[in-house]
Design a protein around this motif. Structure first.
Motif, short mmCIF file in Angstrom:
data_model
loop_
_atom_site.label_atom_id
_atom_site.label_comp_id
_atom_site.label_asym_id
_atom_site.label_seq_id
_atom_site.Cartn_x
_atom_site.Cartn_y
_atom_site.Cartn_z
N SER A 44 -86.32 1.89 -83.43
CA SER A 44 -86.74 0.53 -83.75
C SER A 44 -85.48 -0.31 -83.96
O SER A 44 -84.37 0.22 -84.04
CB SER A 44 -87.58 0.51 -85.02
OG SER A 44 -86.79 0.83 -86.16
N HIS A 45 -85.66 -1.60 -84.10
CA HIS A 45 -84.52 -2.47 -84.39
C HIS A 45 -83.89 -2.12 -85.73
O HIS A 45 -82.67 -2.13 -85.87
CB HIS A 45 -84.95 -3.94 -84.37
CG HIS A 45 -85.08 -4.51 -82.99
ND1 HIS A 45 -83.99 -4.89 -82.25
CD2 HIS A 45 -86.17 -4.77 -82.23
CE1 HIS A 45 -84.38 -5.36 -81.08
NE2 HIS A 45 -85.71 -5.30 -81.04
N ARG A 46 -84.72 -1.84 -86.72
CA ARG A 46 -84.18 -1.50 -88.04
C ARG A 46 -83.35 -0.21 -87.98
O ARG A 46 -82.27 -0.13 -88.56
CB ARG A 46 -85.32 -1.37 -89.05
CG ARG A 46 -84.87 -1.04 -90.47
CD ARG A 46 -83.88 -2.06 -91.02
NE ARG A 46 -84.40 -3.41 -91.02
CZ ARG A 46 -85.11 -3.95 -91.99
NH1 ARG A 46 -85.39 -3.25 -93.07
NH2 ARG A 46 -85.53 -5.20 -91.90
N GLN A 48 -81.88 1.01 -85.31
CA GLN A 48 -80.67 0.74 -84.52
C GLN A 48 -79.63 0.00 -85.35
O GLN A 48 -78.43 0.31 -85.29
CB GLN A 48 -81.03 -0.05 -83.27
CG GLN A 48 -79.94 -0.04 -82.20
CD GLN A 48 -79.10 -1.32 -82.19
OE1 GLN A 48 -79.39 -2.26 -82.92
NE2 GLN A 48 -78.08 -1.34 -81.34
N GLN A 49 -80.06 -0.96 -86.14
CA GLN A 49 -79.12 -1.70 -86.98
C GLN A 49 -78.48 -0.80 -88.04
O GLN A 49 -77.27 -0.90 -88.31
CB GLN A 49 -79.84 -2.87 -87.65
CG GLN A 49 -80.23 -3.98 -86.68
CD GLN A 49 -81.22 -4.97 -87.27
OE1 GLN A 49 -81.59 -4.85 -88.44
NE2 GLN A 49 -81.66 -5.92 -86.48
N SER A 132 -75.98 2.41 -77.29
CA SER A 132 -76.93 1.38 -77.73
C SER A 132 -76.21 0.13 -78.23
O SER A 132 -76.80 -0.95 -78.27
CB SER A 132 -77.85 1.94 -78.82
OG SER A 132 -77.12 2.30 -79.97
N ARG A 136 -77.66 -2.53 -75.34
CA ARG A 136 -78.86 -2.26 -76.13
C ARG A 136 -80.12 -2.30 -75.29
O ARG A 136 -81.04 -1.52 -75.51
CB ARG A 136 -78.95 -3.26 -77.29
CG ARG A 136 -80.05 -2.88 -78.29
CD ARG A 136 -80.07 -3.81 -79.47
NE ARG A 136 -80.47 -5.16 -79.09
CZ ARG A 136 -80.44 -6.19 -79.93
NH1 ARG A 136 -79.99 -6.03 -81.17
NH2 ARG A 136 -80.83 -7.39 -79.54
N PHE A 140 -81.56 1.18 -75.86
CA PHE A 140 -82.18 0.99 -77.17
C PHE A 140 -82.89 2.25 -77.65
O PHE A 140 -82.85 2.60 -78.84
CB PHE A 140 -83.15 -0.19 -77.08
CG PHE A 140 -83.77 -0.61 -78.38
CD1 PHE A 140 -83.00 -0.82 -79.52
CD2 PHE A 140 -85.14 -0.81 -78.46
CE1 PHE A 140 -83.59 -1.22 -80.71
CE2 PHE A 140 -85.74 -1.22 -79.65
CZ PHE A 140 -84.95 -1.42 -80.78
#
Length: 235
Positions: A44-46, A48-49, A132, A136, A140
């Motif tokens: 997810s974006h969270r 990945q961050q 990523s 991305r 991703f």
């Protein structure tokens, strides 16, 4: 006590605080994604961050070690890469550390994120981070919970290899808990780690030629009681 000497490391609390903030966010993530083998491929974006932040902190800690030891490539401002970072396994043996994530469901709760360096192989979680980061859109899906937990445990190992369980906070453990015996119900052979979330197993098989003895009360009176590790000799 030597961990608290001002010449031991430059502003170690700076790096410990960053880890503790990441740990808070990992715990929050576990409120939504169960720490379990069945969720290893979740991305997810969270996630990945968090993977980006964690690996940036790993790189920052690597760089700090090089700077404190006078590694010319670091002190001259040149870009460091994974080939440089791998040199730290020679001094810290991070490939031999193990970490356990308490409460994890399944076998993947025990991690050895730098183990691949022990057989001269790449770190797959670090590759996932790089891929990523640079593309991305295409990569991703590589920023998974699996990669994040390896990176998170890797950062914990890197800090523990330098500072043991010292957090450089008021009421330092090195002062108040010196000689303490840690126990765990259903003993897993590990110890509480920095942040008190993870449990860690330190290497016990250091080669005899790399072991050393010192009398800290004698050394502590010197202006600089520490000797640099010559990374350039191994580059």
């Amino acid at each position: 006590m030597y961990l608290l000497h001002p010449k031991y490391a430059t502003d170690p609390r700076h790096y410990v605080r960053a880890f503790l903030l990441i740990q808070q966010d990992v715990l929050e993530l576990f409120s939504y994604v169960e720490p379990s083998d069945v969720n290893l491929s979740t991305y997810s974006h969270r996630i990945q961050q968090l993977l980006m932040r964690t690996c940036v902190e790993i790189e920052a800690s690597f760089t700090a070690i090089f700077l404190d030891n006078g590694y010319a490539k670091a002190t001259s401002g040149q870009n460091l890469n994974i080939g440089d970072y791998k040199l730290i396994n020679l001094s810290h043996r991070v490939s031999a550390y193990q970490v356990r994530v308490p409460g994890w469901k399944g076998a993947a709760g025990i991690r050895q994120p730098f183990a691949a360096w022990g057989s001269d192989q790449p770190l797959l979680w670090y590759r996932a981070y790089n891929k990523s980061k640079h593309n991305r859109h295409e990569n991703f899906h590589l920023a998974t919970l699996d990669a994040l937990i390896d990176a998170f445990c890797g950062l914990n190992i890197l800090l523990s290899a330098q500072f043991m369980d010292e957090e450089y906070a008021p009421g330092s453990k090195s002062i108040s808990l010196s000689g303490a015996c840690y126990t765990y119900e259903g003993d897993d052979g590990m110890e509480p780690s920095i942040g008190d979330m993870l449990r860690i197993r330190f290497p016990t098989d250091w080669p005899v030629e790399e072991r050393y003895e010192f009398t800290w009360p004698s050394l502590s009176s010197q202006d600089d009681p520490f000797e640099n590790f010559d990374y350039a000799a191994h580059a």
